[in-house]
Design an enzyme around this catalytic site. Structure first.
Site, PDB file in Angstrom:
ATOM      1  CB  SER A   1     -18.802   1.913  20.658  1.00  0.00           C
ATOM      2  OG  SER A   1     -18.315   0.947  19.767  1.00  0.00           O
TER       3      SER A   1
ATOM      4  CE1 TYR B   1     -15.229   5.531  18.620  1.00  0.00           C
ATOM      5  CE2 TYR B   1     -15.795   3.212  18.765  1.00  0.00           C
ATOM      6  CZ  TYR B   1     -16.169   4.518  18.565  1.00  0.00           C
ATOM      7  OH  TYR B   1     -17.487   4.815  18.309  1.00  0.00           O
TER       8      TYR B   1
ATOM      9  CE  LYS C   1     -17.665   6.351  21.431  1.00  0.00           C
ATOM     10  NZ  LYS C   1     -18.584   7.511  21.452  1.00  0.00           N
TER      11      LYS C   1
END
Lengths: 327, 327
Positions: free
Chosen positions: A127, A151, A155
């Site tokens: 991402s 998040y 990633k």
């Protein structure tokens, strides 16, 4: 070829599965076996000539990945993740799924690679949330990963693992940083980026939509159709020219919310635009402000990845693929 | 103040401990309690007025960190690591100690932070091995981390975790990327960088030394005394000006092996230099070639970190601190 899709019940996973079933192939490579795994039961698609298995799988259980690899898939597409908003709200769950789950998968492949010469292609959906402010207007391929969300951190860590495991020869990995997928079909999910799709999808269906940020917000987009193309290309391309840096920021379309809205006006008129209701949400704004606005994506373009070039095109793709071709 | 040093039996840990015992303080902050932990029993230093505990601890055991934190140290200095050469040779051990061990520590602090408002300073010794080729001659603070060793990968991941945990308020973390420490006293260790010290330390003691790389190799150095200064500053400085990017590349001295050798010649003469024996080692060269040669380190300098400015100074520090002040 045997393809394993982890996170197959998600939006992108379902579209990728549908493309494989439609073509009997992943890109130019015939697929005779498909393993679909997700935390919720993936739908078994009709019309596929090969063998299909649908598996309910919790990737945060270390026993799951070895089970998924029992049939030695040639291509593993790892899409499973807790989305950004949820990973920020539920610290443990985010790390358990997005970090531990990915690592268990990588380790399970590694465990097989030693004894049998097994070395599958492993495509990991990363991402652009791996980047954190301060950010330039346009981010190049050399920009540092300094995420400001859990998040993005998860990633970025999975990218590092994938790169090291690929360097070691445990698998042939590619981490691809997908743009925000727009227009997501279906219902809103917990992603903080959900409104980028909502402000188009809902008005196109005659429904109101909330806009939690100012229309000056610029972001980086690609259609679900482009996402399927990215994954297909990553799963089937020659990785020799990629070199040891196995992380690619993919091409996309940089647009402001105002530009999205003007494209909506061109395609669906003022009535559709009038359905967008500004409802500022500081929590969403705080997350979105830490996100990138535009990328060069030169490496990925040189390696053959392609995205849309206008929001009119992105809206037309939604109408074609989700609305039967007409408003 | 209660200081916990994890990796206290290593070279830097022992020097830091000695400085605390000598000063009764860490920098300007009085220390009344010291917990020393390592995989091998740390030596309990004589002459310290406060309470000292020496603990044999395996940080790859999840039960270890909670035990080390039982006394709620105000400052945690995390030096424990499998070195680069060993992490490359023993994949599992490197990940178990360098990644899992660090994460268990961070999670154990986090478990305490919720209920009691416990928020210690946590200083993590990272490494310039987080960078991988291609690299510019001089690396700035915005350079991406793209390691090409498992050690560098593990350090880069721990940096990301530290940054996210600090952002979440679980602890007040700083990851500092130490230059290669030169001149390391004592016996050679398994680090691929060991020869940078060996080619000075051994000839200074009248002994032969192996040089596994060409003398054109340029690298980035700081003395053990500078390392103690870095850790002390990181443990006691005001972190408010650091901002959310909690990783700092520290200042150091960029020098070629030839420049090291010329400094040795100036300090100890041709006879010392004649003890250096070129023995090319492709395995060492392959690792070292992926390492950085020089850094700007502007953020760390602005935050008050200081290193040496010549190899003559680094050699003099070794003679003062390790050889009683004279050859």
């Amino acid at each position: 070829m045997h393809v394993l899709i982890i996170g197959a019940a998600g939006m992108v996973g379902r579209k990728l599965t549908a493309a494989i079933v439609r073509d009997g192939a992943l890109g130019a490579k015939p697929v005779d076996r498909l393993t679909l795994a997700d935390a919720i039961a993936p739908e078994v698609p009709a019309g596929f000539d090969g063998a299909v298995a649908a598996v309910v799988a919790d990737i945060s259980d270390p026993a799951t990945a070895p089970r998924l690899l029992a049939g030695r898939p040639d291509v593993i597409i790892h899409l499973a993740a807790v989305v950004s908003g949820e990973a920020e709200q539920d610290f443990d769950k985010g790390y358990r799924i997005n970090l531990d789950g990915s690592r268990y998968l990588f380790d399970a492949v590694r465990a097989l690679s030693g004894s049998e010469g097994y070395c599958p292609r492993l495509v990991f959906a990363s991402s652009i949330a791996v980047f954190g402010v301060p950010l330039p207007d346009e981010i190049d391929d050399e920009h540092l990963t300094a995420p400001l969300t859990s998040y993005g951190t998860q990633k970025a860590i999975a990218e590092l693992l994938l790169q090291d495991y690929s360097r070691r020869g445990f698998f042939d990995g590619l981490a691809i940083r997908l743009p925000t997928i727009c227009i997501r079909p279906g219902l809103p999910n917990k992603a903080a980026s959900g409104f980028f799709s909502g402000i188009l999808r809902e008005p196109l269906a005659g429904k109101p939509a909330r806009l939690p940020v100012p229309d000056t917000v610029r972001h980086w987009h690609a259609s679900p159709r482009a996402a399927v193309g990215f994954l297909t290309h990553a799963a089937t391309m020659d990785t020799a020219p990629v070199g040891p840096r196995r992380v690619l920021t993919l091409p996309g379309l940089s647009a402001t919310v105002a530009e999205q809205i003007e494209a909506l006006r061109r395609v669906a008129g003022d009535k559709a635009v009038a359905l967008i209701r500004p409802e500022p949400d500081p929590a969403v704004m705080a997350i979105v402000q830490s996100w990138p606005r535009s990328f060069r994506a030169e490496r990925a373009k040189a390696l053959g990845f392609r995205a849309e070039s206008s929001f009119d095109e992105i809206i037309r793709i939604h109408i074609e693929d989700e609305m039967g071709g007409a408003l």
